[in-house]
Design an enzyme around this catalytic site. Structure first.
Site, PDB file in Angstrom:
ATOM      1  N   HIS A  15      47.896  33.606  33.749  1.00  0.00           N
ATOM      2  CA  HIS A  15      47.554  32.280  33.218  1.00  0.00           C
ATOM      3  C   HIS A  15      48.692  31.283  33.405  1.00  0.00           C
ATOM      4  O   HIS A  15      48.465  30.081  33.449  1.00  0.00           O
ATOM      5  CB  HIS A  15      47.144  32.401  31.750  1.00  0.00           C
ATOM      6  CG  HIS A  15      46.089  33.460  31.573  1.00  0.00           C
ATOM      7  ND1 HIS A  15      44.788  33.264  31.958  1.00  0.00           N
ATOM      8  CD2 HIS A  15      46.166  34.736  31.125  1.00  0.00           C
ATOM      9  CE1 HIS A  15      44.099  34.380  31.732  1.00  0.00           C
ATOM     10  NE2 HIS A  15      44.912  35.277  31.224  1.00  0.00           N
ATOM     11  N   HIS A  48      47.400  39.851  38.459  1.00  0.00           N
ATOM     12  CA  HIS A  48      46.208  40.118  39.259  1.00  0.00           C
ATOM     13  C   HIS A  48      46.326  39.330  40.554  1.00  0.00           C
ATOM     14  O   HIS A  48      46.325  38.105  40.533  1.00  0.00           O
ATOM     15  CB  HIS A  48      44.981  39.673  38.440  1.00  0.00           C
ATOM     16  CG  HIS A  48      43.665  39.977  39.070  1.00  0.00           C
ATOM     17  ND1 HIS A  48      42.471  39.776  38.414  1.00  0.00           N
ATOM     18  CD2 HIS A  48      43.323  40.452  40.297  1.00  0.00           C
ATOM     19  CE1 HIS A  48      41.461  40.124  39.202  1.00  0.00           C
ATOM     20  NE2 HIS A  48      41.952  40.535  40.359  1.00  0.00           N
ATOM     21  N   ARG A  50      44.405  38.159  43.246  1.00  0.00           N
ATOM     22  CA  ARG A  50      42.989  38.030  43.616  1.00  0.00           C
ATOM     23  C   ARG A  50      42.855  37.742  45.102  1.00  0.00           C
ATOM     24  O   ARG A  50      43.740  37.132  45.708  1.00  0.00           O
ATOM     25  CB  ARG A  50      42.346  36.880  42.818  1.00  0.00           C
ATOM     26  CG  ARG A  50      42.165  37.178  41.355  1.00  0.00           C
ATOM     27  CD  ARG A  50      41.398  36.051  40.685  1.00  0.00           C
ATOM     28  NE  ARG A  50      40.018  36.052  41.089  1.00  0.00           N
ATOM     29  CZ  ARG A  50      39.009  36.495  40.338  1.00  0.00           C
ATOM     30  NH1 ARG A  50      39.223  36.945  39.124  1.00  0.00           N
ATOM     31  NH2 ARG A  50      37.779  36.459  40.795  1.00  0.00           N
ATOM     32  N   GLU A  75      46.756  44.272  38.888  1.00  0.00           N
ATOM     33  CA  GLU A  75      45.289  44.333  38.887  1.00  0.00           C
ATOM     34  C   GLU A  75      44.802  43.913  40.261  1.00  0.00           C
ATOM     35  O   GLU A  75      45.312  42.944  40.838  1.00  0.00           O
ATOM     36  CB  GLU A  75      44.724  43.358  37.852  1.00  0.00           C
ATOM     37  CG  GLU A  75      45.018  43.752  36.444  1.00  0.00           C
ATOM     38  CD  GLU A  75      44.497  42.701  35.466  1.00  0.00           C
ATOM     39  OE1 GLU A  75      43.929  41.682  35.897  1.00  0.00           O
ATOM     40  OE2 GLU A  75      44.678  42.906  34.273  1.00  0.00           O
ATOM     41  N   GLU A 156      41.047  51.593  31.803  1.00  0.00           N
ATOM     42  CA  GLU A 156      41.237  50.467  30.892  1.00  0.00           C
ATOM     43  C   GLU A 156      39.842  50.068  30.417  1.00  0.00           C
ATOM     44  O   GLU A 156      38.987  49.694  31.228  1.00  0.00           O
ATOM     45  CB  GLU A 156      41.934  49.295  31.577  1.00  0.00           C
ATOM     46  CG  GLU A 156      42.134  48.138  30.597  1.00  0.00           C
ATOM     47  CD  GLU A 156      43.069  47.061  31.108  1.00  0.00           C
ATOM     48  OE1 GLU A 156      44.005  47.374  31.864  1.00  0.00           O
ATOM     49  OE2 GLU A 156      42.846  45.888  30.738  1.00  0.00           O
ATOM     50  N   HIS A 196      41.053  42.615  27.542  1.00  0.00           N
ATOM     51  CA  HIS A 196      40.183  41.480  27.856  1.00  0.00           C
ATOM     52  C   HIS A 196      39.685  40.825  26.567  1.00  0.00           C
ATOM     53  O   HIS A 196      39.019  41.452  25.760  1.00  0.00           O
ATOM     54  CB  HIS A 196      38.978  41.854  28.727  1.00  0.00           C
ATOM     55  CG  HIS A 196      38.553  40.698  29.589  1.00  0.00           C
ATOM     56  ND1 HIS A 196      37.851  39.643  29.093  1.00  0.00           N
ATOM     57  CD2 HIS A 196      38.784  40.419  30.882  1.00  0.00           C
ATOM     58  CE1 HIS A 196      37.657  38.764  30.060  1.00  0.00           C
ATOM     59  NE2 HIS A 196      38.217  39.207  31.155  1.00  0.00           N
TER      60      HIS A 196
END
Ligand code: PXP
Length: 244
Positions: A15, A48, A50, A75, A156, A196
């Site tokens: 984030h 992560h 992506r 991730e 997870e 999450h």
């Protein structure tokens, strides 16, 4: 008898990169966030990479590595390009997640049963490099069993449905599902993580499940950090996890 383990906190710093990418600036720097999270008491750093590179960039990986001594949990979706980057980068752990281009965040867990073939190909490659493989799954017994069969070291458990539950009854039901999946995971010899949508209000019941040994939390911590600083936001979350 279940051995009570210390509950570890992995802080997800995506984030911070999302904010940086909003202006394509060099700040705020996720590497600095990793350092601050470490100083606040985090036990690992989660990020992560992506396929669409909407937040974390390839160049962040070595910079985060240099900024902290904590283990890195990468991730990633099972895309060959990302898998090759991960094998070269060698994080301590990876968490395999499903990825859909249009999603705002990871929606739903990986279908390990449907992806058994591709996982059988890739999981041993990571394990051979001593990279711990975790699979991000819904708290569903069939997915937990399939994860053990796929050779994963950890699962997870997706806590999104618990976090988003609109009634106390639904939330209790989701908590029960997570607890049962955690017990099953341990019984099958898996490490059990969860994450999450966890925040300062809803984390305690999840933290109270003794089989869970790691939580990965991002959005709520980074949001609080706007007002308290990241070190303090991490330390406040750590305090909530201490007395489970
Ligand atoms: N774990 C996994 C596998 C995730 O994909 C995410 C979201 O990036 C998280 C944990 C953290 O979720 P949140 O940002 O809602 O705390």
């Amino acid at each position: 008898m279940t051995v009570r383990r210390i509950l570890k906190l992995g802080v997800n710093i995506d984030h911070v990169a999302t904010l940086r990418q909003a202006r394509r600036e060099g700040f705020p720097d996720p590497a600095l966030a990793a350092r601050e999270a470490e100083l606040g008491g985090a036990e690992s750093i989660t990020l992560h990479l992506r396929e669409d590179r909407r937040h974390i960039q390839d160049s962040d990986l070595p910079r985060v590595r240099h900024a902290t001594r904590l283990p890195i949990n990468l991730e990633m979706a099972m895309h060959p390009e990302i898998a090759r980057i991960a094998l070269r980068f060698r994080p301590e752990k990876i968490c395999i997640v499903p990825e859909r281009r249009a999603e705002v965040t990871t929606e739903g867990g990986l279908d390990v049963i449907a992806k058994a073939g591709v996982l059988r190909k890739w999981v041993p490659k990571f394990s051979a490099k001593a990279i711990e493989v975790s699979l991000f799954i819904d708290p569903d017994p069939a997915q937990v069993k399939a994860s053990a069969q796929a050779g994963a070291r950890a699962v997870e458990l997706h806590t999104g449905a618990y976090a988003n539950a609109q009634s106390a009854k639904k939330r209790r039901a989701e908590l029960t599902r997570i607890r049962r999946a955690a017990v099953l995971g341990r019984r099958l010899g898996l490490k059990v993580h969860a994450g999450h949508g966890l925040d300062y209000e809803n984390v305690r019941p999840i933290a109270g499940i003794p089989e869970i040994e790691e939580l990965n939390i991002g959005f709520s911590i980074v949001s609080r950090a706007l007002f308290t600083g990241l070190r303090e936001a991490v330390s406040q979350m750590k305090r909530l996890l201490k007395f489970r």
